[in-house]
Design an enzyme around this catalytic site. Structure first.
Site, PDB file in Angstrom:
ATOM      1  N   SER A 163     -10.033  43.015  23.951  1.00  0.00           N
ATOM      2  CA  SER A 163      -9.710  41.737  23.574  1.00  0.00           C
ATOM      3  C   SER A 163      -8.698  41.056  23.077  1.00  0.00           C
ATOM      4  O   SER A 163      -8.629  39.871  22.581  1.00  0.00           O
ATOM      5  CB  SER A 163     -10.838  41.466  22.461  1.00  0.00           C
ATOM      6  OG  SER A 163     -10.683  42.359  21.335  1.00  0.00           O
TER       7      SER A 163
ATOM      8  N   GLN B 145      -5.979  39.742  17.487  1.00  0.00           N
ATOM      9  CA  GLN B 145      -7.314  39.821  17.992  1.00  0.00           C
ATOM     10  C   GLN B 145      -7.976  38.399  18.537  1.00  0.00           C
ATOM     11  O   GLN B 145      -7.415  37.148  18.047  1.00  0.00           O
ATOM     12  CB  GLN B 145      -8.416  39.975  16.857  1.00  0.00           C
ATOM     13  CG  GLN B 145      -9.840  40.060  16.982  1.00  0.00           C
ATOM     14  CD  GLN B 145     -10.299  41.117  18.092  1.00  0.00           C
ATOM     15  OE1 GLN B 145     -10.048  40.813  19.220  1.00  0.00           O
ATOM     16  NE2 GLN B 145     -11.220  41.854  17.374  1.00  0.00           N
TER      17      GLN B 145
ATOM     18  N   ASP C 236     -16.788  54.451  17.492  1.00  0.00           N
ATOM     19  CA  ASP C 236     -15.780  53.795  18.319  1.00  0.00           C
ATOM     20  C   ASP C 236     -14.510  54.723  18.184  1.00  0.00           C
ATOM     21  O   ASP C 236     -13.376  54.374  17.654  1.00  0.00           O
ATOM     22  CB  ASP C 236     -15.639  52.489  17.712  1.00  0.00           C
ATOM     23  CG  ASP C 236     -14.520  51.737  18.320  1.00  0.00           C
ATOM     24  OD1 ASP C 236     -14.262  51.814  19.491  1.00  0.00           O
ATOM     25  OD2 ASP C 236     -14.149  50.757  17.572  1.00  0.00           O
TER      26      ASP C 236
ATOM     27  N   ASP D 265      -7.128  61.820  25.274  1.00  0.00           N
ATOM     28  CA  ASP D 265      -6.370  62.809  25.666  1.00  0.00           C
ATOM     29  C   ASP D 265      -6.829  63.648  26.839  1.00  0.00           C
ATOM     30  O   ASP D 265      -7.757  63.187  27.255  1.00  0.00           O
ATOM     31  CB  ASP D 265      -6.159  63.628  24.141  1.00  0.00           C
ATOM     32  CG  ASP D 265      -5.110  64.520  23.850  1.00  0.00           C
ATOM     33  OD1 ASP D 265      -4.255  64.892  25.109  1.00  0.00           O
ATOM     34  OD2 ASP D 265      -4.555  64.788  23.039  1.00  0.00           O
TER      35      ASP D 265
ATOM     36  N   LYS E 227     -12.401  56.040  20.700  1.00  0.00           N
ATOM     37  CA  LYS E 227     -11.576  55.627  21.547  1.00  0.00           C
ATOM     38  C   LYS E 227     -10.775  56.757  22.064  1.00  0.00           C
ATOM     39  O   LYS E 227      -9.522  56.998  21.887  1.00  0.00           O
ATOM     40  CB  LYS E 227     -10.769  54.595  21.069  1.00  0.00           C
ATOM     41  CG  LYS E 227     -11.243  53.163  20.825  1.00  0.00           C
ATOM     42  CD  LYS E 227     -10.379  52.192  20.523  1.00  0.00           C
ATOM     43  CE  LYS E 227     -10.933  50.765  20.161  1.00  0.00           C
ATOM     44  NZ  LYS E 227     -11.449  50.705  18.674  1.00  0.00           N
TER      45      LYS E 227
ATOM     46  N   HIS F 135     -28.949  46.830  16.572  1.00  0.00           N
ATOM     47  CA  HIS F 135     -29.654  48.065  17.197  1.00  0.00           C
ATOM     48  C   HIS F 135     -28.299  49.297  17.125  1.00  0.00           C
ATOM     49  O   HIS F 135     -28.741  50.430  17.709  1.00  0.00           O
ATOM     50  CB  HIS F 135     -30.067  47.629  18.654  1.00  0.00           C
ATOM     51  CG  HIS F 135     -28.954  47.382  19.382  1.00  0.00           C
ATOM     52  ND1 HIS F 135     -28.291  48.420  20.165  1.00  0.00           N
ATOM     53  CD2 HIS F 135     -28.294  46.306  19.477  1.00  0.00           C
ATOM     54  CE1 HIS F 135     -27.445  47.728  20.818  1.00  0.00           C
ATOM     55  NE2 HIS F 135     -27.352  46.606  20.537  1.00  0.00           N
TER      56      HIS F 135
HETATM   57  P1  5BU Z   1     -13.636  42.407  14.231  1.00  0.00           P
HETATM   58  O1  5BU Z   1     -13.853  42.531  12.797  1.00  0.00           O
HETATM   59  O2  5BU Z   1     -15.042  41.895  14.809  1.00  0.00           O
HETATM   60  O3  5BU Z   1     -12.350  41.673  15.014  1.00  0.00           O
HETATM   61  O4  5BU Z   1     -13.776  44.050  14.827  1.00  0.00           O
HETATM   62  C1  5BU Z   1     -13.953  44.281  16.094  1.00  0.00           C
HETATM   63  C2  5BU Z   1     -14.075  45.665  16.030  1.00  0.00           C
HETATM   64  O5  5BU Z   1     -14.156  45.930  17.654  1.00  0.00           O
HETATM   65  C3  5BU Z   1     -13.008  46.598  15.573  1.00  0.00           C
HETATM   66  O6  5BU Z   1     -13.733  47.805  15.176  1.00  0.00           O
HETATM   67  C4  5BU Z   1     -12.057  46.925  16.773  1.00  0.00           C
HETATM   68  O7  5BU Z   1     -11.593  48.384  16.600  1.00  0.00           O
HETATM   69  C5  5BU Z   1     -13.107  46.735  17.932  1.00  0.00           C
HETATM   70  N1  5BU Z   1     -12.378  46.438  19.319  1.00  0.00           N
HETATM   71  C6  5BU Z   1     -12.069  45.311  19.482  1.00  0.00           C
HETATM   72  O8  5BU Z   1     -11.970  44.521  18.633  1.00  0.00           O
HETATM   73  N2  5BU Z   1     -11.257  44.970  20.580  1.00  0.00           N
HETATM   74  C7  5BU Z   1     -11.244  45.648  21.561  1.00  0.00           C
HETATM   75  O9  5BU Z   1     -10.747  45.602  22.863  1.00  0.00           O
HETATM   76  C8  5BU Z   1     -11.733  46.866  21.532  1.00  0.00           C
HETATM   77  C9  5BU Z   1     -12.194  47.325  20.231  1.00  0.00           C
HETATM   78 BR1  5BU Z   1     -11.644  48.222  22.683  1.00  0.00          BR
END
Ligand code: 5BU
EC number: 4.1.1.23
Length: 273
Positions: free
Chosen positions: A149, A217, A89, A94, A91, A60
């Site tokens: 995250s 991540q 996205d 400024d 972010k 969605h």
């Molecule tokens: P992934 O490929 O599922 O790891 O991508 C995650 C997306 O979410 C990616 O575009 C990041 O810029 C975005 N993101 C993230 O992963 N964690 C965060 O805390 C934030 C954004 Br804010």
């Protein structure tokens, strides 16, 4: 005392919002039975369009990066074809005057096509003032990045609390957060300050097959994010398009799997199954 918003259906929560984008997101999720946002971080515009076309029926919201303004007509055509919204996205981070220019102008003219965007709360409330001066008249919505995250994120504790307080002061434009859990009552002075509030929680860091990448991540499953932590929308990138953005046939199947898991977790959370 009304039940907490996260136990209510998306449709029942529409009335908690005045912002048109918040209402549209909730309506679209309910109509498509999808709480999946696909994050398409690819550099080739042809890959971008192919992926969006493949995942469109299952999502969605699509998150778009790296494109030129000439792509916008194609993107808008796909949004109409598949009934979804765009979340750029961006972010923003400024001063108010600068973000207002970044949001309205430049090659991307984000406010002209993206229903939703996001901002770091680090500059303070002026960032909301700047962005809302552009977005509010267009019916757009904003998410604040209250948490991240990634391992070692600094967006915790008092920072997260301040982000929620800033949002509470601007409910007409700030419709929710990028966060890892619900923000109910966080940073509220008194319990009653927050008892009626509802914010949408969009959460990144979702993966079914991996626990993270080698750059900090961290992944959770759709069930952990939606059922356990009460998040509303799962944001999935590489879990869907993997390492090969050309593999469009497998991308649709993966999007379907995330969509099904996200929706099952929502139904369980709201007692609908
Ligand atoms: P992934 O490929 O599922 O790891 O991508 C995650 C997306 O979410 C990616 O575009 C990041 O810029 C975005 N993101 C993230 O992963 N964690 C965060 O805390 C934030 C954004 Br804010």
């Amino acid at each position: 005392m009304p039940s907490s918003p996260h136990t209510q259906s998306y449709a029942a929560r529409i009335k908690h919002f005045t912002n048109p984008t918040a209402k549209l997101i909730l309506e679209t999720m309910e109509r498509k039975k999808s709480n999946l946002a696909v994050s398409v971080d690819v550099t080739d515009p042809n890959d971008l369009l192919a992926i969006i076309d493949a995942v469109g029926p299952h999502t969605h919201v699509d998150i778009v990066e790296n494109f030129s303004y000439s792509l916008i007509e194609s993107l808008q055509g796909l949004a109409a074809k598949h009934d979804f919204l765009y979340f750029e996205d961006r972010k923003f981070a400024d001063i108010g005057n600068t973000v207002a220019l970044q949001y309205s102008s430049g090659v991307h003219k984000i406010a002209s096509w993206s229903h939703l965007t996001n901002a770091h709360p680090v500059p303070g409330p002026s960032i909301i003032k700047g962005l809302s001066s552009v977005g509010l008249p267009l019916g757009r919505g904003l998410l604040l990045l209250a948490e991240m995250s990634t391992q070692g994120s600094l967006a915790v504790g008092a920072y997260t609390e301040e982000a929620v307080r800033m949002a509470r002061q601007h409910r007409d434009f700030v419709i929710g957060f990028i966060a890892q859990r619900r923000m109910d009552g966080i940073g509220a002075e008194k319990e009653e300050d927050a008892s009626e509030e509802d914010f949408l929680i969009l959460t990144p860091g979702i993966g079914l097959e991996s626990k993270g990448d080698n750059m900090g991540q961290q992944y959770r499953t759709p069930h952990e994010a939606v059922y356990v932590s009460g998040c509303d929308v799962i944001i999935v990138g590489r879990g869907i398009y993997g390492t090969d953005p050309k593999a469009v046939s497998t991308i649709a199947a993966k999007a379907e799997r995330y969509m099904a898991e996200g929706w099952a977790a929502y139904l369980a959370r709201t007692g609908q199954q």
